[in-house]
Scaffold this motif. Sequence first.
Motif, PDB file in Angstrom:
ATOM      1  N   GLN A   1       5.319 -35.213  19.815  1.00 11.09           N
ATOM      2  CA  GLN A   1       6.641 -34.722  20.170  1.00 11.09           C
ATOM      3  C   GLN A   1       7.155 -35.371  21.624  1.00 11.09           C
ATOM      4  O   GLN A   1       8.256 -35.886  21.484  1.00 11.09           O
ATOM      5  N   ARG A   2       6.355 -35.368  22.524  1.00  5.42           N
ATOM      6  CA  ARG A   2       6.827 -35.916  23.889  1.00  5.42           C
ATOM      7  C   ARG A   2       6.933 -37.309  23.654  1.00  5.42           C
ATOM      8  O   ARG A   2       8.022 -37.800  24.431  1.00  5.42           O
ATOM      9  N   ALA A   3       6.093 -38.085  22.980  1.00  5.18           N
ATOM     10  CA  ALA A   3       6.288 -39.577  22.787  1.00  5.18           C
ATOM     11  C   ALA A   3       7.599 -39.830  22.048  1.00  5.18           C
ATOM     12  O   ALA A   3       8.384 -40.822  22.456  1.00  5.18           O
TER      13      ALA A   3
ATOM     14  N   LEU B   1      14.177 -29.553  23.065  1.00  2.00           N
ATOM     15  CA  LEU B   1      14.867 -28.919  23.638  1.00  2.00           C
ATOM     16  C   LEU B   1      15.299 -29.385  25.098  1.00  2.00           C
ATOM     17  O   LEU B   1      16.445 -29.653  25.401  1.00  2.00           O
ATOM     18  N   THR B   2      14.373 -30.272  25.548  1.00  2.14           N
ATOM     19  CA  THR B   2      14.742 -31.448  26.622  1.00  2.14           C
ATOM     20  C   THR B   2      15.702 -32.202  26.269  1.00  2.14           C
ATOM     21  O   THR B   2      16.457 -32.459  27.100  1.00  2.14           O
ATOM     22  N   LEU B   3      15.565 -32.775  25.369  1.00  2.00           N
ATOM     23  CA  LEU B   3      16.727 -33.722  24.563  1.00  2.00           C
ATOM     24  C   LEU B   3      17.903 -33.319  24.768  1.00  2.00           C
ATOM     25  O   LEU B   3      18.987 -33.785  25.044  1.00  2.00           O
TER      26      LEU B   3
ATOM     27  N   SER C   1      11.846 -39.775  11.942  1.00  2.00           N
ATOM     28  CA  SER C   1      11.590 -41.005  11.531  1.00  2.00           C
ATOM     29  C   SER C   1      10.296 -41.332  12.427  1.00  2.00           C
ATOM     30  O   SER C   1       9.636 -42.307  12.124  1.00  2.00           O
ATOM     31  N   LEU C   2      10.178 -40.751  13.472  1.00  2.00           N
ATOM     32  CA  LEU C   2       9.006 -41.051  14.567  1.00  2.00           C
ATOM     33  C   LEU C   2       7.844 -40.005  14.247  1.00  2.00           C
ATOM     34  O   LEU C   2       7.298 -39.813  15.077  1.00  2.00           O
TER      35      LEU C   2
ATOM     36  N   ALA D   1      10.261 -37.995  21.994  1.00  2.73           N
ATOM     37  CA  ALA D   1      11.446 -37.652  22.921  1.00  2.73           C
ATOM     38  C   ALA D   1      11.744 -38.993  24.073  1.00  2.73           C
ATOM     39  O   ALA D   1      12.644 -39.253  24.130  1.00  2.73           O
ATOM     40  N   GLU D   2      10.547 -39.196  24.610  1.00  2.00           N
ATOM     41  CA  GLU D   2      10.584 -40.348  25.491  1.00  2.00           C
ATOM     42  C   GLU D   2      11.076 -41.776  24.942  1.00  2.00           C
ATOM     43  O   GLU D   2      11.930 -42.370  25.608  1.00  2.00           O
ATOM     44  N   LEU D   3      10.639 -42.132  23.757  1.00  2.00           N
ATOM     45  CA  LEU D   3      11.142 -43.105  23.252  1.00  2.00           C
ATOM     46  C   LEU D   3      12.750 -43.112  22.519  1.00  2.00           C
ATOM     47  O   LEU D   3      13.458 -43.693  22.934  1.00  2.00           O
ATOM     48  N   TRP D   4      13.046 -41.717  22.174  1.00  2.00           N
ATOM     49  CA  TRP D   4      14.467 -41.777  21.953  1.00  2.00           C
ATOM     50  C   TRP D   4      15.228 -41.928  23.162  1.00  2.00           C
ATOM     51  O   TRP D   4      16.388 -42.690  23.062  1.00  2.00           O
TER      52      TRP D   4
END
Length: 64
Positions: A43-45, A2-4, A37-38, A47-50
């Motif tokens: 989930q947090r990681a 949701l943050t994304l 793909s990740l 989002a951070e990578l994306w």
Amino acid sequence: MLTLYAITNYVNHFFGCRDCAEHFRAIAAGIPAEMRSLKHLPQRARAELWLWGAHNQVSRHAIA
């Protein structure tokens, strides 16, 4: 996740540069596929990578 979507909406509505906002929105259309793909990461990681990757893509586009 949701943050994304919240960040994507923020960029779309409040970014001063329309070209950058449009480019970011186009990248954001790929969020679901990239998250799958990740899936081996928390989930947090993911989002951070994306976000990091999307930022880098928009920055490269802005410089070019």
